[in-house]
Design a protein around this motif. Sequence first.
Motif, PDB file in Angstrom:
ATOM      1  N   THR A  94       0.826  -1.212   0.000  1.00 41.76           N
ATOM      2  CA  THR A  94       0.000   0.000   0.000  1.00 41.76           C
ATOM      3  C   THR A  94       0.857   1.257   0.000  1.00 41.76           C
ATOM      4  O   THR A  94       1.814   1.357   0.775  1.00 41.76           O
ATOM      5  N   THR A 164      -7.699   0.350  -2.837  1.00 35.98           N
ATOM      6  CA  THR A 164      -7.319  -0.233  -1.544  1.00 35.98           C
ATOM      7  C   THR A 164      -8.481  -0.132  -0.556  1.00 35.98           C
ATOM      8  O   THR A 164      -8.815  -1.083   0.151  1.00 35.98           O
ATOM      9  N   ALA A 168      -9.568  -3.823  -0.496  1.00 38.34           N
ATOM     10  CA  ALA A 168      -8.799  -4.446   0.598  1.00 38.34           C
ATOM     11  C   ALA A 168      -9.463  -4.143   1.938  1.00 38.34           C
ATOM     12  O   ALA A 168      -9.881  -5.065   2.659  1.00 38.34           O
ATOM     13  N   SER A 169      -9.656  -2.862   2.257  1.00 34.04           N
ATOM     14  CA  SER A 169     -10.385  -2.517   3.485  1.00 34.04           C
ATOM     15  C   SER A 169     -11.834  -2.996   3.370  1.00 34.04           C
ATOM     16  O   SER A 169     -12.483  -3.296   4.378  1.00 34.04           O
TER      17      SER A 169
HETATM   18  O1  LIG Z   1      -5.650  -1.056   6.838  1.00 29.45           O
HETATM   19  C1  LIG Z   1      -4.684  -0.808   6.087  1.00 29.45           C
HETATM   20  O2  LIG Z   1      -4.142   0.315   6.142  1.00 29.45           O
HETATM   21  C2  LIG Z   1      -4.146  -1.849   5.130  1.00 29.45           C
HETATM   22  C3  LIG Z   1      -4.322  -1.460   3.702  1.00 29.45           C
HETATM   23  C4  LIG Z   1      -5.377  -2.365   3.149  1.00 29.45           C
HETATM   24  C5  LIG Z   1      -5.601  -3.342   4.171  1.00 29.45           C
HETATM   25  N1  LIG Z   1      -4.886  -3.086   5.234  1.00 29.45           N
END
Ligand SMILES: O=C(O)[C@@H]1CCC=N1
Length: 264
Positions: A94, A164, A168-169
């Motif tokens: 990231t 992201t 991802a989140s």
């Molecule tokens: O929470 C986060 O900052 C990292 C980036 C995407 C997942 N986990």
Amino acid sequence: MKIAIIGTGNLGLSIANGILKSNGATSMYLTKRDTTSIADFEKFDKVTVTNDNRLAVQNSDILIFAVQPVHFAEILESIKDLLTENHVIISTITGFGIEKIEAVIGKDNYIVRSMPNTAISVGKSMTCICSNEKGKKRIDLTKAIFNRMGHSMEIPENQMQAATVICASGIAFWMRLIRATTQGAIQLGFDAKEAQELAMHTCNGAASLLIDSGNHPEEEIDRVTTPMGCTITGLNEMEHQGLSASLIRGIIASYDKITEFKTK
Ligand SMILES: O=C(O)[C@@H]1CCC=N1
Ligand SMILES: NC(=O)C1=CN([C@@H]2O[C@H](COP(=O)(O)OP(=O)(O)OC[C@H]3O[C@@H](n4cnc5c(N)ncnc54)[C@H](O)[C@@H]3O)[C@@H](O)[C@H]2O)C=CC1
């Protein structure tokens, strides 16, 4: 396909499981500084567990980096003399832009940035990818790797942070929605296990309906909402309480956080 995962933590482990389940590699090197917690993977014939990143790079073509951002440059520096035309560098990291990667290993490498999520372990990741100029020649290969473990989309690099948040989140956001539905179901009389089963399979069904039909969510909502019925009553109350607004505000807050440091 000879794959190395450099940094087998939460995400790296999910990718390793996804690759094993989809039979997506002829050999796989898994690296970590302390390999104790991943030693079990040695039971698979094609897997080598090691703390030697250089060994993994020498014996693999596809290098998937899944370390914390602070460690990435130093690790790249330590293996860059081993990189050849055969290697494709896939970063999952990231906020670490292609320019920064090129600054360490040079432009003359196939560099792909990817943003998978932890559902990659069960073959259901939504993975966004982009590449440097040279890496464009390896986009199809990268998509083929990730499509075995879900769905992929090529996007411009300036959308990676937004991806992201959403993808991802997004796993965490959807988990909370499933948990809240479970809590509602318990209040209506189901035991906790049944309640979760109802919530998660209904969620899976809703997503599958959209994926299979290509329909807009409101089209599917119209099929469920009987006039004066319980669905529209529930939906409208949720909206009065700010369901859509709170989700959108959460997504924007998450994006504001990720862009705080003005990284690409
Ligand atoms: O929470 C986060 O900052 C990292 C980036 C995407 C997942 N986990
Ligand atoms: N967890 C997630 O859902 C997602 C994470 N990411 C990104 O993936 C990266 C990894 O995230 P996590 O897996 O959550 O972090 P993590 O901290 O669980 O995993 C990182 C791993 O790298 C290992 N490591 C550290 N230095 C090393 C070295 N020199 N050589 C080999 N291994 C080394 C650590 O021991 C650890 O196991 C981060 O950059 C994150 O931004 C991206 C998408 C989703």
